[in-house]
Design a protein around this motif. Structure first.
Motif, PDB file in Angstrom:
ATOM      1  N   ALA A  69       0.841  -1.201   0.000  1.00 45.61           N
ATOM      2  CA  ALA A  69       0.000   0.000   0.000  1.00 45.61           C
ATOM      3  C   ALA A  69       0.875   1.250   0.000  1.00 45.61           C
ATOM      4  CB  ALA A  69      -0.932  -0.008   1.207  1.00 45.61           C
ATOM      5  N   ASP A  88     -12.771   1.233   0.687  1.00 43.01           N
ATOM      6  CA  ASP A  88     -11.490   0.671   0.276  1.00 43.01           C
ATOM      7  C   ASP A  88     -10.522   0.589   1.459  1.00 43.01           C
ATOM      8  OD1 ASP A  88     -10.917   3.403   0.539  1.00 43.01           O
ATOM      9  OD2 ASP A  88      -9.394   3.333  -1.016  1.00 43.01           O
ATOM     10  N   TRP A 138      -6.612   3.167   0.702  1.00 43.51           N
ATOM     11  CA  TRP A 138      -5.953   3.408  -0.569  1.00 43.51           C
ATOM     12  C   TRP A 138      -6.300   4.772  -1.142  1.00 43.51           C
ATOM     13  CZ3 TRP A 138      -6.714  -1.211   1.525  1.00 43.51           C
ATOM     14  CH2 TRP A 138      -5.677  -2.135   1.444  1.00 43.51           C
ATOM     15  N   ASP A 140       2.308   1.717  -3.396  1.00 39.80           N
ATOM     16  CA  ASP A 140       1.246   2.194  -4.284  1.00 39.80           C
ATOM     17  C   ASP A 140       0.763   3.591  -3.913  1.00 39.80           C
ATOM     18  OD1 ASP A 140       1.392  -0.247  -5.566  1.00 39.80           O
ATOM     19  OD2 ASP A 140      -0.382  -1.081  -4.579  1.00 39.80           O
ATOM     20  N   ALA A 143      -0.742   4.717  -1.161  1.00 37.46           N
ATOM     21  CA  ALA A 143      -2.055   4.796  -0.523  1.00 37.46           C
ATOM     22  C   ALA A 143      -2.109   6.032   0.357  1.00 37.46           C
ATOM     23  CB  ALA A 143      -2.300   3.544   0.320  1.00 37.46           C
TER      24      ALA A 143
END
Length: 161
Positions: free
Chosen positions: A115, A147, A140, A118, A120
């Motif tokens: 996460a 989510d 996220w 990415d 998040a």
């Protein structure tokens, strides 16, 4: 009369400011006697903790519309979940229908690390004094609905050995 109104406004402003400061810290601070440590979403370093090959823990997973919702007692041996017992209706459903979905603590930490990679909006954890995670919060996208993931880890017991 003006002095009284000014003094009342000043006292009101001080009280409101104090209240704002106190309430904005709620939920963020970790009691100093708990042995837990909180990481900010942007901090990528983790506490040093070597996941043992064998241990047991209780996982309460909530938030969002993820498949892993419920409470579980998890037993890990040789780095793999060998037993997961659902402790509530949702947990029993997951164990019955999706037995491979119940994670090890290492897998939960890997999900948090992913996460963060990415980017998040929220990927943070709190840790016990020995370094194992006790709470992991993931979100996220801040403005997206459902989510999020909240993992609460309790009753952690490393295997004797």
């Amino acid at each position: 009369m003006t002095a009284v109104h000014s003094r009342v406004r000043f006292v009101s402003a001080v009280l409101a400011g104090g209240l704002l400061c106190a309430t904005s810290a709620c939920g963020r601070a970790t009691p100093s006697n708990s042995g837990a440590e909180s990481r900010s979403p942007g901090v990528h370093s983790e506490r040093a903790w070597d996941e043992p090959a064998s241990y047991a823990y209780t996982l309460t997973s909530s938030e969002g519309e993820r498949s892993l919702i419920g409470a579980f007692r998890v037993t890990v041996r040789d780095g793999k979940v060998v037993k997961a017992v659902g402790l509530d209706d949702s947990g029993r459903w997951v164990v019955r229908q999706l037995p491979g979905e119940v994670p090890t603590l290492g897998e939960l930490l890997a999900e948090m690390a992913q996460a963060r990679r990415d980017e998040a909006d929220t990927a943070e954890a709190e840790y016990a004094a020995d370094g194992h995670p006790v709470r992991i919060l993931l979100d996220w996208e801040k403005n997206a609905v459902d989510d999020e993931a909240l993992y609460v880890i309790s009753d952690y017991e490393p295997a004797a050995g």
